[in-house]
Design a protein around this motif. Structure first.
Motif, short mmCIF file in Angstrom:
data_model
loop_
_atom_site.label_atom_id
_atom_site.label_comp_id
_atom_site.label_asym_id
_atom_site.label_seq_id
_atom_site.Cartn_x
_atom_site.Cartn_y
_atom_site.Cartn_z
N ASP A 125 0.83 -1.22 0.00
CA ASP A 125 0.00 0.00 0.00
C ASP A 125 0.86 1.27 0.00
O ASP A 125 0.39 2.34 -0.36
CB ASP A 125 -0.92 0.03 1.23
CG ASP A 125 -2.06 -0.97 1.11
OD1 ASP A 125 -2.36 -1.40 -0.03
OD2 ASP A 125 -2.64 -1.34 2.15
N LEU A 126 2.10 1.13 0.42
CA LEU A 126 3.01 2.27 0.49
C LEU A 126 3.52 2.68 -0.91
O LEU A 126 4.10 3.74 -1.07
CB LEU A 126 4.19 1.90 1.41
CG LEU A 126 5.08 2.99 1.94
CD1 LEU A 126 4.29 4.00 2.77
CD2 LEU A 126 6.22 2.39 2.79
N ARG A 127 3.27 1.79 -1.87
CA ARG A 127 3.62 2.08 -3.28
C ARG A 127 5.09 2.49 -3.43
O ARG A 127 5.42 3.53 -4.03
CB ARG A 127 2.72 3.17 -3.86
CG ARG A 127 1.27 2.71 -3.90
CD ARG A 127 0.38 3.75 -4.49
NE ARG A 127 -0.99 3.27 -4.63
CZ ARG A 127 -2.05 4.03 -4.74
NH1 ARG A 127 -1.93 5.34 -4.73
NH2 ARG A 127 -3.25 3.51 -4.88
N VAL A 128 5.93 1.67 -2.84
CA VAL A 128 7.37 1.95 -2.88
C VAL A 128 7.92 1.64 -4.27
O VAL A 128 7.52 0.66 -4.89
CB VAL A 128 8.08 1.06 -1.82
CG1 VAL A 128 9.58 1.09 -2.02
CG2 VAL A 128 7.71 1.52 -0.42
N GLU A 129 8.81 2.49 -4.74
CA GLU A 129 9.46 2.24 -6.03
C GLU A 129 10.97 2.22 -5.83
O GLU A 129 11.47 2.78 -4.85
CB GLU A 129 9.10 3.36 -7.02
CG GLU A 129 7.65 3.27 -7.46
CD GLU A 129 7.20 4.55 -8.17
OE1 GLU A 129 8.07 5.27 -8.71
OE2 GLU A 129 5.99 4.80 -8.14
N ASP A 130 11.67 1.62 -6.80
CA ASP A 130 13.14 1.57 -6.73
C ASP A 130 13.68 2.97 -6.48
O ASP A 130 13.21 3.93 -7.09
CB ASP A 130 13.72 1.06 -8.06
CG ASP A 130 13.42 -0.41 -8.25
OD1 ASP A 130 12.95 -1.05 -7.30
OD2 ASP A 130 13.66 -0.91 -9.37
N GLY A 131 14.66 3.08 -5.60
CA GLY A 131 15.31 4.37 -5.36
C GLY A 131 14.63 5.21 -4.29
O GLY A 131 15.15 6.25 -3.90
N HIS A 132 13.46 4.78 -3.81
CA HIS A 132 12.77 5.57 -2.79
C HIS A 132 13.49 5.50 -1.44
O HIS A 132 13.98 4.45 -1.06
CB HIS A 132 11.34 5.05 -2.59
CG HIS A 132 10.35 5.64 -3.53
ND1 HIS A 132 9.06 5.20 -3.65
CD2 HIS A 132 10.47 6.68 -4.41
CE1 HIS A 132 8.42 5.93 -4.54
NE2 HIS A 132 9.26 6.83 -5.03
#
Ligand SMILES: C[S@@+](CC[C@H](N)C(=O)[O-])C[C@H]1O[C@@H](n2cnc3c(N)ncnc32)[C@H](O)[C@@H]1O
Length: 399
Positions: A125-132
């Motif tokens: 749900d946090l919608r984490v993406e590479d580099g975050h």
């Protein structure tokens, strides 16, 4: 079993756990699946966990000790989709693991390893993406921190834990598992400005309102995911988009998520019970509204400074519910006098059950919408929960 066999079993159990979480809809992406299949949860449980046992009158905690159970059973527990309490009443139980084991303990959980399904659902749900860059509040055992390190790389993860003993054990476990994120010991409500700006903030302890520091340290466009809870133990999982320094807006996600409170936000002790007297009338709603998920939350929004206790009497008298407003000293006693009929006695500057009933009445009139229908807006120092297009259903979170 020897170490090699234990490792093989752990690998199999991790895969099964990931399959189960994917089937249940909590695990949705290959990136988080890889993390679940890699991070050894057993390393984060320490030597002792507590299993909840509910009796008719109270909850007790049964210690389960790794050395007594043996590797196979311990691994089985580690990869069950359950929360395992690791600390009660802020006492460092893990440090006592060489001492005698008490067969049952009463207490309040103050640290735990959250159930993997919930951890993973929140991370999705946090919608984490590479580099975050991610700020986590509530390191706990370090398991969720490890999942983030595995997904993003430890250099992008900062985690804050308020309890020094818990933080030290999490550090050890993380290092043993090969992860070296920034670990901060302190009050996570202040975030960690030195690591800002973050793209995401996620809390695994509940807060009464979103701390200003998180909204200042997460960049505009970034997300904050936290359980909003309160002194009546109503809870809602909020996901906010930061729209500017100290400004955010967002939604409530489905499900019944609850977490132990951030320590500075915990409910005050109930104190001495007020006298069973006051202005008396028939109640429209009985104390059962405090046992239902959404109506409890509405009651808490209406009276955020109230706490409640159920009082049991030794004779045949049915239990009563007593609410006390800690801001004004007002109180309300609810007694079920016959099936379906409750009387309320109120006293003090605020008729607190009147306020709760007014909020519940308005909520029912609006069709008793679920939490997902509401929104949360933060601006100008105010945090407001509201139902769009319903001016009556609108409450300020406590400051
Ligand atoms: C449910 S546990 C965290 C679970 C953890 N994410 C895991 O996977 O093991 C909640 C943690 O929040 C911590 N906590 C409570 N209040 C806090 C605060 N103000 N700042 C930082 N941590 C806090 C507690 O000590 C506890 O360890």
């Amino acid at each position: 079993m020897n170490a090699r066999t234990d490792d093989d079993l752990a690998v199999r159990l991790r895969r099964t756990l990931a399959d189960d979480l994917a089937r249940g809809g909590d695990l949705r992406s290959p990136e988080w699946r890889r993390a679940v299949e890699t991070v050894p949860r057993e390393v984060f449980l320490g030597e002792r966990i507590y299993r909840r046992v509910d009796t008719e009158t109270w909850t007790r905690w049964e210690p389960l000790v790794a050395a007594d159970l043996g590797a196979e059973r311990w691994l089985g527990l580690a990869y069950t989709d359950e929360s395992w309490v690791t600390q009660l009443d802020g006492r460092d139980g893990q440090a006592e693991s060489d001492g005698p084991v008490v067969s049952e303990v009463r207490g309040t959980p103050t640290s735990s390893s959250t159930m993997p399904g919930l951890v993973v659902r929140m991370l999705e749900d946090l919608r984490v993406e590479d580099g975050h860059r991610v700020l986590e509040i509530g390191t706990g055992t370090g398991y969720s921190t490890a999942l983030m390190c595995e997904r993003l790389g430890a250099g992008l993860v900062t985690s804050v834990e308020v309890d020094p003993g818990v933080a030290a054990r999490a550090r050890d476990a993380l290092h043993r598992a090969g992860y070296h994120p920034a670990l901060i010991v302190g009050d996570g409500l202040a975030g960690h400005p030195a690591g800002a700006p973050y793209d995401r903030a996620v809390a695994t302890c509940a807060v009464r309102r979103i701390p200003d520091a998180w909204l200042e340290q997460v960049r505009p466009g970034g997300l904050v995911l936290a359980t909003l809870s309160g002194w009546l133990y109503g809870s809602a999982l909020a996901r906010l988009t930061v729209t500017g320094p100290g400004k955010a807006e967002g939604e409530f996600l489905p499900g019944t998520v609850s977490f132990m409170p951030a320590r500075p936000h915990a409910a005050p002790p109930p104190g001495e019970l007020p006298p069973r007297e006051g202005e008396r009338r028939d109640a429209v709603f009985g104390a059962e509204v405090l046992d239902e998920w959404t109506s409890l939350w509405i009651a808490q929004l209406a009276m955020p400074t109230a706490t409640s206790v159920t009082v049991c009497y030794p004779d045949d008298e049915p239990p009563a519910c007593c609410l006390v407003d800690h801001a004004t000293g007002s109180w309300a006693w609810l007694h079920e006098v016959s099936e379906g009929r409750t009387t309320v006695r109120q006293s003090g500057p605020v008729r607190l059950w009147d306020r709760i009933e007014a909020a519940l009445g308005a909520w029912h009139e609006a069709g008793a919408p679920e939490q997902q229908a509401f929104r949360l807006r933060v601006s100008g120092g105010e945090q407001v929960v509201f139902l769009p297009d319903a001016p009556v259903l609108r409450w300020r979170l406590p400051g």
